[in-house]
Design a protein around this motif. Structure first.
Motif, short mmCIF file in Angstrom:
data_model
loop_
_atom_site.label_atom_id
_atom_site.label_comp_id
_atom_site.label_asym_id
_atom_site.label_seq_id
_atom_site.Cartn_x
_atom_site.Cartn_y
_atom_site.Cartn_z
N MET A 121 15.17 14.25 -42.28
CA MET A 121 16.62 14.07 -41.29
C MET A 121 16.55 13.04 -39.99
O MET A 121 16.62 12.83 -39.49
CB MET A 121 17.17 15.54 -41.01
CG MET A 121 18.19 15.67 -42.75
SD MET A 121 19.10 17.69 -42.05
CE MET A 121 19.78 17.74 -43.22
N PHE A 176 16.51 9.67 -39.52
CA PHE A 176 17.67 9.13 -40.09
C PHE A 176 18.31 8.80 -38.92
O PHE A 176 18.22 9.58 -38.05
CB PHE A 176 18.82 10.11 -40.91
CG PHE A 176 18.58 9.94 -42.51
CD1 PHE A 176 17.71 9.01 -42.72
CD2 PHE A 176 18.31 11.10 -42.93
CE1 PHE A 176 17.63 8.81 -44.75
CE2 PHE A 176 17.87 11.24 -44.78
CZ PHE A 176 17.73 10.25 -45.19
N ASP A 177 19.34 8.25 -38.65
CA ASP A 177 20.10 7.49 -37.71
C ASP A 177 20.99 8.95 -37.48
O ASP A 177 22.18 9.83 -38.20
CB ASP A 177 20.99 6.33 -37.70
CG ASP A 177 22.01 6.47 -36.68
OD1 ASP A 177 21.58 5.21 -35.41
OD2 ASP A 177 23.17 7.10 -37.01
N MET A 178 21.03 9.89 -35.91
CA MET A 178 21.67 10.96 -35.92
C MET A 178 23.30 11.03 -36.25
O MET A 178 23.78 11.74 -37.23
CB MET A 178 21.45 11.38 -34.85
CG MET A 178 22.04 13.00 -34.67
SD MET A 178 20.66 13.87 -35.00
CE MET A 178 19.02 14.09 -33.81
N GLU A 179 23.85 9.97 -35.85
CA GLU A 179 25.25 9.66 -35.86
C GLU A 179 25.72 9.81 -37.70
O GLU A 179 26.52 10.31 -37.58
CB GLU A 179 26.08 8.41 -35.06
CG GLU A 179 27.20 8.29 -34.44
CD GLU A 179 27.57 7.66 -33.93
OE1 GLU A 179 27.08 6.84 -32.88
OE2 GLU A 179 28.88 6.71 -33.91
N MET A 195 23.96 10.56 -40.09
CA MET A 195 23.45 12.12 -40.62
C MET A 195 24.78 13.51 -39.93
O MET A 195 25.26 13.65 -41.24
CB MET A 195 22.74 12.19 -39.59
CG MET A 195 21.82 13.66 -40.40
SD MET A 195 22.11 14.18 -42.71
CE MET A 195 20.58 12.50 -42.89
N MET A 196 26.18 13.07 -38.65
CA MET A 196 26.34 13.68 -38.87
C MET A 196 27.63 13.53 -39.51
O MET A 196 28.63 14.88 -39.93
CB MET A 196 27.17 13.83 -36.65
CG MET A 196 25.81 14.35 -36.17
SD MET A 196 25.46 16.22 -36.55
CE MET A 196 26.75 17.26 -36.22
N LEU A 198 26.86 14.91 -43.39
CA LEU A 198 27.06 16.26 -43.23
C LEU A 198 28.39 16.42 -42.80
O LEU A 198 28.81 17.38 -43.31
CB LEU A 198 25.74 16.78 -42.18
CG LEU A 198 24.93 16.73 -41.89
CD1 LEU A 198 24.12 17.49 -40.62
CD2 LEU A 198 24.11 17.80 -43.10
N SER A 199 29.21 15.80 -41.86
CA SER A 199 30.59 16.77 -42.54
C SER A 199 31.49 16.36 -43.76
O SER A 199 32.38 18.04 -44.26
CB SER A 199 31.97 15.09 -41.66
OG SER A 199 31.83 14.10 -42.37
N TYR A 258 23.52 17.05 -31.38
CA TYR A 258 23.46 17.72 -32.75
C TYR A 258 21.86 18.17 -32.88
O TYR A 258 22.36 18.41 -33.95
CB TYR A 258 23.82 16.49 -33.59
CG TYR A 258 24.97 15.20 -33.70
CD1 TYR A 258 26.17 16.50 -33.01
CD2 TYR A 258 25.44 14.10 -33.16
CE1 TYR A 258 27.42 15.90 -32.83
CE2 TYR A 258 26.10 13.62 -33.01
CZ TYR A 258 27.51 13.91 -32.81
OH TYR A 258 28.87 14.08 -33.16
N SER A 312 31.27 22.80 -43.90
CA SER A 312 30.83 21.30 -44.33
C SER A 312 31.21 21.26 -45.64
O SER A 312 30.52 22.76 -46.85
CB SER A 312 29.37 21.07 -44.21
OG SER A 312 29.21 20.21 -45.02
N TRP A 327 29.50 19.27 -47.80
CA TRP A 327 28.45 18.46 -48.38
C TRP A 327 27.50 19.70 -48.75
O TRP A 327 26.94 19.94 -49.66
CB TRP A 327 27.99 17.96 -46.75
CG TRP A 327 26.60 17.35 -47.32
CD1 TRP A 327 27.01 16.05 -48.27
CD2 TRP A 327 25.59 17.30 -47.40
NE1 TRP A 327 25.33 14.78 -48.13
CE2 TRP A 327 25.02 15.94 -47.28
CE3 TRP A 327 25.04 18.43 -46.32
CZ2 TRP A 327 23.71 15.84 -47.84
CZ3 TRP A 327 23.69 18.53 -46.43
CH2 TRP A 327 22.66 16.84 -46.88
#
Lengths: 836, 117
Positions: A162, A165-168, A170-171, A174-175, B11, B40, B42
């Motif tokens: 995690m 990975f690219d944070m954006e 990933m978010m 995760l949504s 985040y 979520s 997910w």
């Protein structure tokens, strides 16, 4: 059913009433009957596991204890991983089920679900949070789980991945709005290098000897009076080889433990001489495999089960890619036809038990998998039929035996997918059809010539390898060969495609999860024509696909160092040869694909907008936007107009079909622009499993008339339920307009047929005629439900009486009573096609 | 601060896995039993987002910060303390057995939340 009623009703009477499950119970041997009833139902019912099924803490505790003890050990990470794997195999509880001839299970007891806590801390938290599956005594075990959760927080594979990975991205993942799955090397669908492993040339001991040779060569090289990059990297290879050896040796040891257990029972406890003999045969088999190649059908199945058990000790496996009739077929032929050491009936018992052993396998799965694969643990879609490397018919007596055994044991998982080609004999097709007629929902039928060409087109597999393909998950072909096999299909590249059209109306803002997920395309009310609207659709498609693919690519690049797979590497020729982890992209050809869930809504929605807004100008775009924003509330008349008066896919209507083709063209073009780390393409594969239900509350209102919460369409290219008005040929014709070689990786088509119409010889001939049209039109896939509405409605009303009714959900089958009410309704709503 | 830094800061809490201490019983008012919490789809390890608040909000600061406009959501978790949040609305759980699926807004099987019922 009461025993007396079961006894007094004949098989023929049950079959006449299409109560195939009772007929099967009467037909199968007493051994198969016992074994079939002795397994626990492991698939999640709706979202949770069945009462009595418990999470297995044994592997979790063994893994955690060993990890703790190795914390300060001077071992490289890959060697520590291998030592943990070996520790689990050396210490896990083993058992032999009464009457069984095959042994090996992922958990420590038959009712348990395996849990490996080193893979994903989110999964660990789910184990803790699950209110039903913690074993007794709950308080004590909850404390054990808490300790394990605490230890692996920050240390699991996912926690390692995690932060890098690219944070954006990933978010957004995760949504949960645009995709599911995790980009992990130890969580998804692992194919195997069966051409290396299952052709009788070698097994673990022979591989160990190959590795020893490689180590000696490398050792000599690193001690020559020279220094360079090759030598600098050679130490990593030596570590990998050492780890592979640890895994293989542990694999041989656990088999010998089973052999010892079988001998102990036979020699000290078993009084029945026949059973004693069987136990000694089990012992002999486990002494032989996996150390050395199998000699008999029983040993061949046993070898396969051990490999799967070990693979599931190392990773969470969501699928079971294999081709059992092809790789075990020669042993069937030897035992039954040549040596005559097995009668066909005895062989059938073994085949049935092999299915049962696979059906009981279970690992605790995260929520999205439980909901997306209701009723089963994973998509064990076993590949049958097809051609060999030279293009000749590969169907054999074992292909037929598998079809017959499936009808006897009636498990919902594994299921079969049959590789049809023009030279399949009629006797084989009849067996295939009987399985479908008996309501199993499988085999699905795959078009071998089309899919071989497809594998060559998209991933450049040479024809001899492409011809060997197996299903890597529900649908996607992958050759089980040295450079062709894909060690992990990371399920994260699974797109919730209905969001593409939804985001066109919201400029990429997701109102369900309240965040910007898609591209910020212009306000939809500013579009002057359909071309501008479609351009926004293309932008949203590219944005969603890219987010998902980027994370899988990143995980694949990092996997060999951060999350290695020493066991899987040890059974892969390319790793044994190179000393590199099998996930290393430099030694693989690549076989990536984007699973496209909820795909067809796009074509129907685009067609509705084109016709009713841009051409007929019946509504303005602002009105439509407003209606969708309000979830059609207050706009019912308008909604019905979009449902009834806009063209719908699956009716051989060029208006909407041409839009579908245009969408696929855009995807196919983009599939060649995005690349996997092996340098290969990312074609799309429209299908759904139960994603159409899982996503029902996550996808907002759409221009095809769908409301938030309504089930989405069920297939990859299946028309919406009840929206295909022109009969089965029109469905096939619409689907046949797609180029199944160049426009995507595969396309799932669900069809419902009438069991009454397809009874008897006439029914078979009707089905064959239908299949000829299917083949001529070049579709790559079709699968059938053949259970009538009255049975399904009776099962909803009185589930206890219909425990054994099986239905085809999407790329898999499930017992009808194990899927949620919403999924049940969705299956009943599917159009029953009349043939002829 | 770059935009990338800002997002990472906001985040980070979502990427930290649950630890042993996180699994203790929560208070009465937590995000997970608020009507505005979106779990979520997910995973069910407790991650989610607020349906009202936007990126930049902070219900744990003194005084709390409420941002209602913006394109990015406010990530939170089931067990986050919501006692100071003025948008907190206690929800009634309508599906407690969890055998039905596909209704993430109303099916929260979190053991800690059930223990509070």
């Amino acid at each position: 059913m009461a025993q007396a009623a079961l006894k007094n009703t004949s098989i023929e009477e049950f079959e006449k009433k299409q109560e195939w499950w009772w007929a099967a119970e009467k037909r199968r041997s007493s051994r198969l009957d016992y074994l079939r009833k002795a397994i626990w139902k492991k698939g999640a019912i709706g979202g949770l596991y069945a009462p009595g099924v418990k999470t297995d803490l044994e592997q979790a505790v063994l893994t955690t204890n060993m990890a703790r003890s190795l914390e300060n050990a001077p071992d490289p990470y890959v060697v520590k991983s291998a030592k943990i794997f070996a520790h689990v195999l050396d210490n896990k509880t083993i058992f032999i089920t009464d009457h069984a001839q095959l042994v090996g299970y992922t958990g420590s007891l038959p009712h348990t679900m395996n849990w490996n806590p080193s893979i994903a801390s989110i999964l660990n938290a789910e184990v803790f949070n699950d209110p039903t599956s913690i074993p007794d005594p709950v308080d004590k075990n909850q404390a054990v789980i808490q300790d394990i959760v605490g230890y692996w927080a920050g240390k699991s594979d996912l926690d390692k991945m995690m932060p890098v990975f690219d944070m954006e991205d990933m978010m957004k993942m995760l949504s949960g709005s645009i995709g599911w799955g995790v980009p992990l090397a130890r969580g998804g669908y692992s194919n195997k290098d069966y051409e290396y492993l299952m052709t009788g040339k070698r097994a673990f001991q022979e591989i160990l000897e190959e590795i020893d040779k490689k180590i000696d060569e490398a050792d000599e090289l690193v001690h020559t009076p020279v220094a360079n990059k090759e030598i600098a990297l050679m130490y990593d290879k030596l570590n990998n080889w050492e780890a592979m050896k640890i895994c293989l040796e542990a694999g041989i040891r656990i088999a010998k433990r089973y052999a010892r257990l079988a001998r102990i029972i036979a020699e000290n406890f078993e009084e029945d001489p026949k059973r004693k003999e069987e136990l000694l045969k089990i012992a002999a088999a486990c002494e032989r495999v996996p150390a050395h190649p199998p000699r008999t059908l029983q040993e061949s199945f046993q070898y396969d089960i051990f490999i799967q058990m070990m693979s599931r000790t190392e990773a969470i496996e969501g699928a079971w890619p294999c081709r059992p009739d092809y790789y075990h077929g020669p042993y069937y032929d030897k035992d039954v036809n040549i040596d005559k050491t097995l009668t066909p009936e005895e062989a059938l018992d073994l085949v049935g038990e092999f299915l049962i052993r696979a059906a009981e396998v279970c690992q605790f799965k995260p929520k999205f998998a439980r909901e997306g694969l209701q009723g089963i643990d994973g998509t064990w879609v076993w590949t049958m039929g097809g051609v060999d490397a030279n293009g000749r018919d590969a169907c054999n007596d074992l292909t037929i035996a598998f079809m017959q055994a499936a009808r006897l044991v009636r498990v919902a998982n594994p299921t079969f997918a049959f590789r049809w080609h023009p030279h399949v004999q009629d006797k084989v097709m009849r067996e295939v059809f009987e399985c479908i007629r008996h309501g199993l929902g499988y085999p699905s039928i795959r078009h071998d010539p089309i899919l071989i060409a497809n594998a060559m087109h998209w991933h450049g597999h040479p024809i001899e390898e492409a011809r060997l393909w197996v299903h890597q998950a529900c649908m996607s072909p992958n050759p089980p060969t040295k450079h062709g096999y894909q060690p992990m299909r990371m399920a994260n590249a699974t797109a919730n495609c209905a969001k593409i059209i939804e985001y066109v109306f919201t400029s990429g803002f997701d109102k369900i999860v309240n965040m910007q997920v898609g591209a910020e395309t212009p306000d939809v009310t500013t579009f002057k024509d359909f071309e501008e609207f479609f351009a926004a659709w293309v932008t949203q498609m590219k944005t969603i696909f890219s987010i998902l693919v980027r994370s899988v690519n990143r995980a694949r690049v990092l996997a060999p160092t951060l999350t290695p797979r020493p066991f899987l590497s040890a059974i892969s020729e390319r790793s044994v040869e190179s000393g590199l982890d099998t996930l290393d992209p430099s030694i693989a050809r690549g076989n990536a694909w984007i699973t496209a869930f909820t795909w067809v809504e796009n074509a129907d929605s685009l067609a509705a907008v084109k016709k009713l807004v841009f051409e007929e100008k019946k509504y303005t775009m602002a009105e439509l936007k407003e209606a969708l924003d309000k979830n059609w509330e207050g706009y019912e008349e308008m909604r019905l107009d979009f449902v009834k008066n806009a063209p719908k896919w699956g009716n051989d209507d060029d208006y909407v079909d041409s839009i579908m083709l245009r969408c696929l063209d855009e995807c196919a073009k983009f599939s060649k622009e995005i690349k996997c780390p092996c340098g290969n393409n990312w074609p799309i594969l429209p299908e759904n499993v139960s994603g159409n239900i899982h996503y029902a509350n996550i996808v907002g209102a759409l221009p095809n008339g769908r409301r938030l919460g309504d089930a989405l369409y069920d297939g990859g290219i299946s028309p919406g339920p009840g929206l295909d008005k022109n009969g089965p040929t029109a469905v096939l014709k619409s689907c046949g307009k797609i180029d199944h070689i160049t426009q995507g990786r595969a396309f799932l088509l669900n069809q419902r047929l009438s069991p009454t119409q397809l009874a008897g010889e006439k029914g078979y001939q009707l089905w064959r005629a239908y299949m000829r049209t299917w083949a001529d039109l070049g579709l790559d896939h079709v699968q059938f439900n053949m259970v009538d509405d009255s049975t399904l409605r009776a099962a909803q009303k009185d589930p206890e009486k219909y425990q054994e009714v099986i239905v085809r959900v999407a790329g898999y089958s499930a017992h009808f009573v194990d899927i949620s009410r919403k999924t049940q309704d969705n299956i009943i709503q599917r159009t029953v096609q009349g043939l002829g | 601060m770059s935009k990338r830094d800002e997002k990472r800061q906001a985040y980070t809490s979502m990427l930290i896995p649950q630890t042993q201490t996180d699994l203790q019983k929560p208070g009465d008012k937590v995000c997970g039993n608020c009507k505005n919490f979106l779990e979520s789809s997910w995973s069910s390890d407790g991650r989610g987002a607020c349906n009202i608040l936007k990126f930049g909000s902070n219900i744990h600061s003194q005084p709390p910060v409420y941002i209602l406009e913006g394109k990015d959501g406010y990530p939170t978790k089931t067990l986050h303390d919501a006692s100071a949040c003025k948008y907190y609305e206690k929800m009634t759980f309508v599906d407690k057995d969890g055998y039905e699926c596909s209704d993430p807004q109303y099916r929260r099987v979190m053991r800690q939340l059930q223990d509070k019922e």
